[in-house]
Write an enzyme that holds these catalytic residues in place. Structure first.
Site, PDB file in Angstrom:
ATOM      1  N   HIS A 111       9.018   1.189   3.371  1.00 43.53           N
ATOM      2  CA  HIS A 111      10.116   1.203   4.336  1.00 43.53           C
ATOM      3  C   HIS A 111      10.955  -0.066   4.149  1.00 43.53           C
ATOM      4  O   HIS A 111      10.697  -0.855   3.221  1.00 43.53           O
ATOM      5  CB  HIS A 111       9.566   1.321   5.759  1.00 43.53           C
ATOM      6  CG  HIS A 111       8.471   0.331   6.073  1.00 43.53           C
ATOM      7  ND1 HIS A 111       8.686  -1.021   6.137  1.00 43.53           N
ATOM      8  CD2 HIS A 111       7.140   0.498   6.298  1.00 43.53           C
ATOM      9  CE1 HIS A 111       7.572  -1.648   6.433  1.00 43.53           C
ATOM     10  NE2 HIS A 111       6.590  -0.749   6.516  1.00 43.53           N
ATOM     11  N   ASP A 126       2.369  -9.350   8.807  1.00 39.82           N
ATOM     12  CA  ASP A 126       0.921  -9.540   8.724  1.00 39.82           C
ATOM     13  C   ASP A 126       0.668 -11.047   8.631  1.00 39.82           C
ATOM     14  O   ASP A 126       0.343 -11.585   7.566  1.00 39.82           O
ATOM     15  CB  ASP A 126       0.372  -8.803   7.498  1.00 39.82           C
ATOM     16  CG  ASP A 126       0.631  -7.311   7.591  1.00 39.82           C
ATOM     17  OD1 ASP A 126      -0.200  -6.602   8.139  1.00 39.82           O
ATOM     18  OD2 ASP A 126       1.712  -6.858   7.140  1.00 39.82           O
ATOM     19  N   LYS A 140       8.670  -2.538  11.820  1.00 40.66           N
ATOM     20  CA  LYS A 140       8.492  -1.416  10.893  1.00 40.66           C
ATOM     21  C   LYS A 140       7.091  -1.465  10.311  1.00 40.66           C
ATOM     22  O   LYS A 140       6.580  -2.537   9.985  1.00 40.66           O
ATOM     23  CB  LYS A 140       9.522  -1.474   9.781  1.00 40.66           C
ATOM     24  CG  LYS A 140      10.900  -1.162  10.293  1.00 40.66           C
ATOM     25  CD  LYS A 140      11.855  -0.831   9.175  1.00 40.66           C
ATOM     26  CE  LYS A 140      13.239  -0.622   9.737  1.00 40.66           C
ATOM     27  NZ  LYS A 140      13.671   0.765   9.734  1.00 40.66           N
ATOM     28  N   GLY A 143       4.956 -10.303   3.918  1.00 43.11           N
ATOM     29  CA  GLY A 143       5.702 -10.260   5.176  1.00 43.11           C
ATOM     30  C   GLY A 143       5.018 -11.025   6.288  1.00 43.11           C
ATOM     31  O   GLY A 143       3.790 -11.026   6.389  1.00 43.11           O
ATOM     32  N   MET A 175       0.838  -1.209   0.000  1.00 42.76           N
ATOM     33  CA  MET A 175       0.000   0.000   0.000  1.00 42.76           C
ATOM     34  C   MET A 175       0.872   1.257   0.000  1.00 42.76           C
ATOM     35  O   MET A 175       0.391   2.359   0.269  1.00 42.76           O
ATOM     36  CB  MET A 175      -0.926  -0.011   1.210  1.00 42.76           C
ATOM     37  CG  MET A 175      -1.899  -1.190   1.169  1.00 42.76           C
ATOM     38  SD  MET A 175      -3.433  -0.888   2.046  1.00 42.76           S
ATOM     39  CE  MET A 175      -2.813  -0.612   3.695  1.00 42.76           C
ATOM     40  N   GLY A 176       2.153   1.090  -0.288  1.00 45.24           N
ATOM     41  CA  GLY A 176       3.032   2.247  -0.426  1.00 45.24           C
ATOM     42  C   GLY A 176       3.535   2.774   0.913  1.00 45.24           C
ATOM     43  O   GLY A 176       3.418   2.121   1.945  1.00 45.24           O
ATOM     44  N   HIS A 189       9.149  -3.466   3.417  1.00 46.56           N
ATOM     45  CA  HIS A 189       8.776  -3.669   2.006  1.00 46.56           C
ATOM     46  C   HIS A 189      10.026  -3.953   1.166  1.00 46.56           C
ATOM     47  O   HIS A 189      10.019  -4.806   0.288  1.00 46.56           O
ATOM     48  CB  HIS A 189       8.098  -2.416   1.441  1.00 46.56           C
ATOM     49  CG  HIS A 189       6.858  -1.986   2.170  1.00 46.56           C
ATOM     50  ND1 HIS A 189       6.830  -0.867   2.960  1.00 46.56           N
ATOM     51  CD2 HIS A 189       5.617  -2.511   2.201  1.00 46.56           C
ATOM     52  CE1 HIS A 189       5.611  -0.718   3.464  1.00 46.56           C
ATOM     53  NE2 HIS A 189       4.847  -1.699   3.029  1.00 46.56           N
ATOM     54  N   SER A 217       4.148   1.282   8.009  1.00 45.92           N
ATOM     55  CA  SER A 217       3.815   2.606   7.474  1.00 45.92           C
ATOM     56  C   SER A 217       3.038   3.399   8.521  1.00 45.92           C
ATOM     57  O   SER A 217       3.104   4.626   8.575  1.00 45.92           O
ATOM     58  CB  SER A 217       2.963   2.468   6.212  1.00 45.92           C
ATOM     59  OG  SER A 217       3.612   1.619   5.289  1.00 45.92           O
ATOM     60  N   ARG A 218       2.285   2.694   9.363  1.00 43.48           N
ATOM     61  CA  ARG A 218       1.451   3.374  10.370  1.00 43.48           C
ATOM     62  C   ARG A 218       2.274   3.929  11.532  1.00 43.48           C
ATOM     63  O   ARG A 218       1.747   4.717  12.321  1.00 43.48           O
ATOM     64  CB  ARG A 218       0.369   2.426  10.893  1.00 43.48           C
ATOM     65  CG  ARG A 218      -0.725   2.164   9.859  1.00 43.48           C
ATOM     66  CD  ARG A 218      -1.917   1.433  10.453  1.00 43.48           C
ATOM     67  NE  ARG A 218      -3.046   1.406   9.550  1.00 43.48           N
ATOM     68  CZ  ARG A 218      -3.373   0.370   8.750  1.00 43.48           C
ATOM     69  NH1 ARG A 218      -2.633  -0.710   8.742  1.00 43.48           N
ATOM     70  NH2 ARG A 218      -4.433   0.444   7.964  1.00 43.48           N
TER      71      ARG A 218
HETATM   72  P1  AMP Z   1       1.475  -2.946   3.468  1.00 42.35           P
HETATM   73  O1  AMP Z   1       2.021  -1.905   2.551  1.00 42.35           O
HETATM   74  O2  AMP Z   1       1.484  -2.554   4.911  1.00 42.35           O
HETATM   75  O3  AMP Z   1       0.162  -3.499   2.996  1.00 42.35           O
HETATM   76  O4  AMP Z   1       2.496  -4.161   3.405  1.00 42.35           O
HETATM   77  C1  AMP Z   1       2.854  -4.744   2.176  1.00 42.35           C
HETATM   78  C2  AMP Z   1       3.657  -5.984   2.446  1.00 42.35           C
HETATM   79  O5  AMP Z   1       4.831  -5.646   3.187  1.00 42.35           O
HETATM   80  C3  AMP Z   1       2.888  -7.021   3.291  1.00 42.35           C
HETATM   81  O6  AMP Z   1       3.146  -8.318   2.790  1.00 42.35           O
HETATM   82  C4  AMP Z   1       3.473  -6.818   4.667  1.00 42.35           C
HETATM   83  O7  AMP Z   1       3.403  -7.977   5.481  1.00 42.35           O
HETATM   84  C5  AMP Z   1       4.919  -6.478   4.326  1.00 42.35           C
HETATM   85  N1  AMP Z   1       5.518  -5.768   5.460  1.00 42.35           N
HETATM   86  C6  AMP Z   1       5.072  -4.648   6.061  1.00 42.35           C
HETATM   87  N2  AMP Z   1       5.855  -4.340   7.107  1.00 42.35           N
HETATM   88  C7  AMP Z   1       6.808  -5.294   7.190  1.00 42.35           C
HETATM   89  C8  AMP Z   1       7.902  -5.538   8.062  1.00 42.35           C
HETATM   90  N3  AMP Z   1       8.181  -4.738   9.096  1.00 42.35           N
HETATM   91  N4  AMP Z   1       8.672  -6.613   7.832  1.00 42.35           N
HETATM   92  C9  AMP Z   1       8.410  -7.460   6.791  1.00 42.35           C
HETATM   93  N5  AMP Z   1       7.395  -7.279   5.932  1.00 42.35           N
HETATM   94  C10 AMP Z   1       6.599  -6.207   6.124  1.00 42.35           C
END
Ligand code: AMP
Length: 283
Positions: free
Chosen positions: A34, A150, A184, A147, A30-31, A37, A186-187
């Site tokens: 960090h 989640d 880590k 990741g 979702m952008g 990602h 985004s929130r």
């Molecule tokens: P999101 O942008 O939050 O929807 O995350 C996109 C992908 O990045 C998902 O598969 C998350 O599980 C993964 N992700 C987010 N944060 C982390 C993290 N700290 N370590 C590993 N993977 C992550």
């Protein structure tokens, strides 16, 4: 590295790659990218000839009172990170491109999505499975990267890919943390200085739970109690859930055996954070 906004453009580019016999990895995000990602992107680059990163804040996975409008966005920063990580394409569609006026199809799982975040966020996993089905059909990757951060999402994705016979390998990647232990996310950007400090209680409490298991505790309630009590020592923290489930079907377990997932969701002020660990019992 290119950025495209339409499904047609993605298909043209990927079709060209496929004609050359190249393999494709997909990293859905979702952008506001960090290092978490980035680790997924680097893994995909190492395992595929081409890597596509989708950057899309998917409206249908947010509930009515959740943070869709305020979710952080910074596509210029994301472009830089994706380029440096070695990926080839960003797909950054507008919501109208993904969901036309009469979008009425929903892909969802049962069982694996009913507990933990699924219980607290009723529309969430239906939105996730639906957008991923679309992304899988648009990008047609050999592999897709998710990741462990989640953890329930990873279990849900593995299940629906198996159930619906997608010919895609789902690759799970470890949680990337800040130096002090905070996972880590985004929130994390929502946290003020005091809350950022308080947020450490998540990883610290999980560590205590894991230590108890390592010392031989096999009663889930006892481990949950240790974690919850420690979370409650932080005045800015409000526990949403602390649960132990089996890591495949995400069903609550009384006894710690096989491979378990210990997952927590905690509000720090108004920000809801999640974290977890997996433990594989050898006894
Ligand atoms: P999101 O942008 O939050 O929807 O995350 C996109 C992908 O990045 C998902 O598969 C998350 O599980 C993964 N992700 C987010 N944060 C982390 C993290 N700290 N370590 C590993 N993977 C992550």
């Amino acid at each position: 590295m290119r950025l495209v906004k339409t499904i047609k453009e993605v298909r043209e580019i990927v079709n060209g790659w496929k004609k050359e016999g190249l393999s494709v990895g997909l990293v859905p995000t979702m952008g506001y990218l960090h290092e978490g990602h980035e680790s997924l992107i680097v893994k995909s680059v190492s395992q595929n000839d081409k890597t596509v990163v989708s950057v899309f804040v998917n409206p249908i996975q947010f509930g009515p009172n959740e943070d869709l409008a305020s979710y952080p966005r910074d596509i210029e920063h994301d472009k830089e990170l994706v380029k440096n990580a070695g990926a080839d394409l960003i797909f950054n569609p507008e919501p109208e491109e993904m969901y036309g006026k009469h979008f009425t199809t929903l892909v969802n799982t049962t069982e694996v999505s009913e507990n933990l975040c699924g219980a607290k966020r009723p529309v969430h996993f239906g939105g996730v499975c639906t957008v991923l089905t679309k992304l899988f059909n648009i990008v047609n990757p050999e592999r897709a990267y998710f990741g462990q951060k989640d953890a329930q999402q990873l279990a849900v994705v593995k299940r629906f890919v198996k159930d619906l016979n997608f010919d895609i390998e789902i690759v799970g990647c470890p949680i990337i943390r800040e130096a002090d232990g905070l996972a880590k996310s985004s929130r994390n950007t929502y946290l003020n200085k005091e809350e950022r400090k308080a947020a450490l209680i998540l990883s610290k409490s999980l560590k205590l739970g894991k230590e108890a298991i390592l010392k031989g505790e096999r009663n889930s309630s006892k481990v949950i109690e240790i974690i919850t009590n420690n979370l409650n020592t932080e005045k800015l923290a409000k526990v949403d859930y602390v649960s132990i489930v089996d890591n495949e079907n995400i069903q609550y377990v009384d006894k710690i055996e096989g491979e378990i997932l210990c997952a927590i969701a905690v509000y720090i002020g108004k920000t809801r954070l999640i974290d977890n660990f997996i433990y594989k019992c050898e006894d």
